[in-house]
Design a protein around this motif. Structure first.
Motif, PDB file in Angstrom:
ATOM      1  N   ARG A  46     -27.651 -35.378  34.631  1.00  0.00           N
ATOM      2  CA  ARG A  46     -27.542 -37.485  34.092  1.00  0.00           C
ATOM      3  C   ARG A  46     -28.508 -38.194  34.234  1.00  0.00           C
ATOM      4  NH1 ARG A  46     -23.784 -36.756  38.064  1.00  0.00           N
ATOM      5  NH2 ARG A  46     -24.047 -38.971  40.019  1.00  0.00           N
ATOM      6  N   ASN A  98     -23.788 -31.043  38.965  1.00  0.00           N
ATOM      7  CA  ASN A  98     -23.343 -31.437  39.026  1.00  0.00           C
ATOM      8  C   ASN A  98     -22.238 -31.267  38.078  1.00  0.00           C
ATOM      9  OD1 ASN A  98     -26.094 -32.553  36.783  1.00  0.00           O
ATOM     10  ND2 ASN A  98     -26.427 -29.749  36.878  1.00  0.00           N
ATOM     11  N   GLU A 134     -20.320 -34.314  39.423  1.00  0.00           N
ATOM     12  CA  GLU A 134     -19.931 -35.677  39.076  1.00  0.00           C
ATOM     13  C   GLU A 134     -19.656 -35.606  37.530  1.00  0.00           C
ATOM     14  OE1 GLU A 134     -21.774 -38.520  42.007  1.00  0.00           O
ATOM     15  OE2 GLU A 134     -20.342 -37.136  43.291  1.00  0.00           O
ATOM     16  N   LYS A 135     -19.280 -35.931  36.631  1.00  0.00           N
ATOM     17  CA  LYS A 135     -19.175 -36.518  35.272  1.00  0.00           C
ATOM     18  C   LYS A 135     -19.711 -36.983  34.886  1.00  0.00           C
ATOM     19  CE  LYS A 135     -18.734 -31.236  35.113  1.00  0.00           C
ATOM     20  NZ  LYS A 135     -20.043 -30.483  34.802  1.00  0.00           N
ATOM     21  N   ASN A 136     -19.210 -38.519  35.637  1.00  0.00           N
ATOM     22  CA  ASN A 136     -19.767 -39.961  34.626  1.00  0.00           C
ATOM     23  C   ASN A 136     -20.880 -39.861  34.601  1.00  0.00           C
ATOM     24  OD1 ASN A 136     -20.555 -39.681  37.713  1.00  0.00           O
ATOM     25  ND2 ASN A 136     -21.372 -41.493  37.352  1.00  0.00           N
ATOM     26  N   GLN A 137     -21.105 -40.278  33.112  1.00  0.00           N
ATOM     27  CA  GLN A 137     -22.208 -40.108  31.929  1.00  0.00           C
ATOM     28  C   GLN A 137     -22.634 -41.714  31.603  1.00  0.00           C
ATOM     29  OE1 GLN A 137     -23.306 -37.712  30.724  1.00  0.00           O
ATOM     30  NE2 GLN A 137     -21.913 -36.125  31.777  1.00  0.00           N
TER      31      GLN A 137
END
Length: 321
Positions: free
Chosen positions: A178, A315, A317-320
């Motif tokens: 990200r 990856n 942690e999926k916060n964009q």
């Protein structure tokens, strides 16, 4: 001598010493702050901010002190009021009336602290969300690498004459996708890496020097190669932990040229005290010139940013952005 007479005689030496004690306390209180001027007092111990984001932190700090002072004055006032107006009478020795199960008073000292904490929480959460917000395309990106016992700086930039691509560089693979997807295309980049004995050539201060351009937004991506560190540029009024196998990031816009001190604010081992660095804020033109100077020294590409991880872990942690 009567008991009352002995009490009076024992109080006299204390009364004579009281002015001396107060004078000594006043001298200590003022001498410790002699290097500051009245212009520094409103910051309440904080250094002069050097980024556009730092005044928000300073305002939160000042507001917290103001709230604490108001609360303190109220509490001190109630204590003194009780001491002076409800002290035991010399002529009466009976137990004064006892107040029990007074619901309004009990509700008051339960609700008021909740209100105070809620207000402080609101302003802290509001400012934290602003300070940690990341823009879609920052002007500059710097990977700050913490390691025992110094700091490294990967300038993820398009530097003339430097070939490479930060998006595919193996030394940056510890950084989550990200962040990598926001790197500039074909950024060969340059780096600077310090050791505990590194010194700033201009002023001799210990530690490597992180260069920043004035007036341009910089994203810091924080990674560690070994244990937990904490990246604290003191005049930013802000610090953030540097974890292994976890990536933190924040952005600032430098607003005041100069050279400032930074340090690790997390006890990270035996030589933690030597994990110092400098922050040098210069004009954008001088910043670009510095990147070219690093390239001329052969400091092209990037140093390893952190501990190797599998893609699912890196990856997780999926916060964009």
């Amino acid at each position: 001598m009567s008991p009352n007479g002995s009490d009076r005689s024992s109080r006299r030496p204390m009364r004579r010493k009281l002015p001396q004690v107060l004078t000594a306390g006043l001298i200590l209180a003022t001498a410790t702050g002699c290097e500051y001027t009245y212009k520094d007092f409103p910051r309440l111990g904080m250094p002069t901010p050097v980024t556009e984001e730092a005044p928000r932190i300073l305002s939160l700090w000042q507001g917290s002190w103001a709230a604490a002072l108001v609360t303190g004055v109220l509490v001190w006032g109630l204590i003194l009021w009780s001491v002076f107006f409800h002290r035991r009478s010399r002529s009466k020795v009976e137990v004064p009336p006892q107040t029990r199960y007074n619901m309004p008073i009990e509700a008051l000292y339960t609700v008021v602290p909740l209100i105070i904490v809620s207000v402080l929480f609101y302003f802290t959460a509001r400012d934290e969300s602003k300070l940690l917000a990341l823009s879609d395309k920052p002007t500059h990106t710097i990977n700050v690498v913490g390691y025992q016992w110094s700091w490294g700086f990967n300038y993820i930039e398009n530097v003339p004459g430097v070939k490479g691509d930060a998006k595919t560089d193996k030394n940056l693979q510890a950084i989550p996708d990200r962040f990598i997807k926001k790197f500039p295309a074909n950024a060969g980049g340059v780096y600077d890496a310090g050791i505990p004995g590194t010194r700033n050539p201009q002023n001799g201060n210990p530690g490597p020097t992180l260069w920043l351009p004035k007036g341009e937004k910089v994203r810091f991506i924080l990674t560690s190669r070994d244990t937990i560190h904490s990246f604290w540029a003191v005049p930013f009024l802000f610090k953030q932990d540097v974890f292994p196998a976890h990536t933190n990031a924040f952005e600032v816009t430098p607003s005041r040229e100069g050279t400032y001190m930074g340090k690790c604010a997390e006890l990270c081992g035996v030589d933690h005290s030597r994990m110092l660095f400098n922050v040098k804020i210069v004009s954008p033109e001088r910043y670009q010139q510095h990147l070219k100077e690093l390239a001329e020294k052969g400091q092209t590409g990037y140093i390893p940013s952190g501990i190797a991880q599998t893609d699912p872990a890196r990856n997780a942690e999926k916060n964009q952005l």
